[in-house]
Enzyme design. Structure first.
Site, mmCIF file in Angstrom:
data_model
loop_
_atom_site.group_PDB
_atom_site.id
_atom_site.type_symbol
_atom_site.label_atom_id
_atom_site.label_comp_id
_atom_site.label_asym_id
_atom_site.label_seq_id
_atom_site.Cartn_x
_atom_site.Cartn_y
_atom_site.Cartn_z
ATOM 1 N N LYS A 137 -23.095 35.361 33.700
ATOM 2 C CA LYS A 137 -24.012 36.155 33.202
ATOM 3 C C LYS A 137 -24.071 36.683 31.687
ATOM 4 O O LYS A 137 -23.000 36.524 31.197
ATOM 5 C CB LYS A 137 -23.720 37.627 33.906
ATOM 6 C CG LYS A 137 -24.897 38.816 33.677
ATOM 7 C CD LYS A 137 -24.442 40.030 34.519
ATOM 8 C CE LYS A 137 -25.096 41.358 34.054
ATOM 9 N NZ LYS A 137 -24.704 42.681 34.511
ATOM 10 N N ASP A 265 -23.087 54.722 35.522
ATOM 11 C CA ASP A 265 -24.644 53.860 35.652
ATOM 12 C C ASP A 265 -24.168 52.674 36.382
ATOM 13 O O ASP A 265 -25.148 51.766 36.421
ATOM 14 C CB ASP A 265 -25.040 53.837 34.436
ATOM 15 C CG ASP A 265 -26.564 53.418 34.179
ATOM 16 O OD1 ASP A 265 -27.149 54.171 35.390
ATOM 17 O OD2 ASP A 265 -26.949 52.671 33.655
#
Length: 402
Positions: A137, A265
């Site tokens: 990623k 988050d």
């Protein structure tokens, strides 16, 4: 002219053979080259008895200016940097990933480009290793800094928990520089099985404000749905009391760790594999293959061609990370899968925590204040203090597991 001099004139210079890393773009070619170079270098370094503070700040880097590279395969000039090489090697060992396996997964064939995504945090590219074991990623420079901030505590936590966690399993972090453009990449274990199709996917935070998939997202082959979609779909994850208790115990410890690091988050990524649907898909593929063979043998010429062409080798080697459809514990052998315990419901769930690198700093506090003004102080917005975020997240997961 002497005989020796004459012979020298006929000597042909043989250049050392270079292992080529062919990919559709220079970024991936250099990434594959860098992984190979890094692991070859590490092979000559004995693992330390214990990691030292400097190991968590260390890096290794190499710059290549080589006109001998075929530009169709590799750029002539590039740089590769690995962060905390000894630390990540130790983490791979804790996660039971051998260096040879890691090397094979990331360099035998190019990583497979998955669909890119764009969010408030910026554009992200994702790649699967060719065998589906690892996810590569792209991340931003601030996320690299965040990894450095938490890597020592993360390593200590993994050691203390004996890798018994649903946190992302980080394998390595790198910087690739091609044409003066820097790209930061992080490698982690893939949550989903390389052998099982995911039929539905959710990103769950335990928040309701702006937590539904967009129309654009829904148009994808495999959309990532969100909390409101999950609730509206009436999904219930039936795992059994023992498995639920085990999952919640691990999640409580993981979220406590994230809270202590002032991180929030994050999400629970859930993938659902429908066993009956997968069986129908398999039968359909076999039927289509048989029909294709019948059509192929309809002419003598095609028949001869079919015998002379050998089918390509499957990209997934049969001995790697085989997921059983009777897995009882999502944490057993570092496998994230758990079978549905509901009668008449043949599903396998894959679940783990993702996107844990958001620090609750001034930017997030400002966002929280703005959303509270817009949606009301009691609205279930995703931007809240880490303690509150973890509490709400755990309550949501506890409700959906049964």
């Amino acid at each position: 002219m002497s005989r020796i001099e004459s012979k020298k004139k006929h000597i042909k210079t043989v250049h050392q053979k270079r292992k080529l890393f062919r990919a559709k773009e220079p970024l991936l070619s250099v990434f594959m080259w860098g992984i190979n170079h890094s692991l070859n270098e590490l092979a000559h370094v004995n693992p330390p008895v214990m990691l030292m503070p400097d190991d968590f700040k260390a890096s290794s880097k190499v710059r290549v200016d080589n006109h001998l590279f075929n530009k169709e395969n590799m750029p002539s000039h590039f740089k590769f940097k690995e962060y905390c090489p000894l630390v990540f090697r130790n983490l791979r060992e804790r996660f039971h990933v051998e260096d040879q396996q890691y090397l094979n997964s990331l360099t035998k064939l190019p990583p497979i480009d998955l669909e890119s995504s764009t969010s408030a945090k910026g554009a992200t590219r994702r790649f699967n290793s060719w065998d589906g074991l690892f996810l590569v990623k792209t991340i931003e420079s601030y996320q690299v800094a965040e990894v450095h901030n938490v890597i020592k505590a993360y390593h200590e936590y993994i050691v203390e928990r004996h890798a018994d966690t649903l946190l992302p399993q980080y394998m390595g972090m790198y910087r690739v520089t091609v044409n003066d453009a820097e790209t930061y990449l992080i490698v982690m274990r893939n949550i989903f099985s390389p052998r099982m199709t995911i039929h539905r996917k959710y990103d769950l935070k335990g928040s309701t404000v702006d937590r539904q998939a967009s129309d654009k997202e829904k148009s994808k082959d495999l959309p990532t749905f969100k909390d409101n979609d999950f609730v509206n779909d009436g999904v219930q994850l039936i795992v059994g009391e023992n498995a639920k208790q085990r999952i919640m115990e691990v999640l409580k410890k993981d979220t406590t760790f994230l809270t202590d690091q002032n991180l929030m988050d994050y999400s629970m990524l859930l993938g659902i594999h429908d066993i009956e649907k997968a069986e129908i898909e398999r039968e359909t593929r076999e039927r289509e293959a048989e029909e294709g063979e019948d059509e192929c043998f309809s002419s003598e010429e095609d028949c001869l061609g079919a015998h002379t062409n050998t089918p390509p080798e499957s990209p997934i080697s049969p001995g790697r990370l085989q997921y059983s459809e009777s897995v009882e514990n999502p944490l057993q052998d570092d496998i994230y899968g758990i079978q549905c315990a509901g009668e008449g419901k043949k599903e396998i769930y894959f679940l783990a925590l993702i996107d844990i690198l958001t620090h609750y700093g001034m930017k997030k506090r400002t966002a929280q204040a703005a959303k509270a003004v817009k949606h009301g102080a009691n609205a279930e917005i995703s931007t809240v203090k880490p303690e509150q975020y973890a509490k709400r997240f755990l309550e949501f997961i506890d409700k959906v597991l049964s």
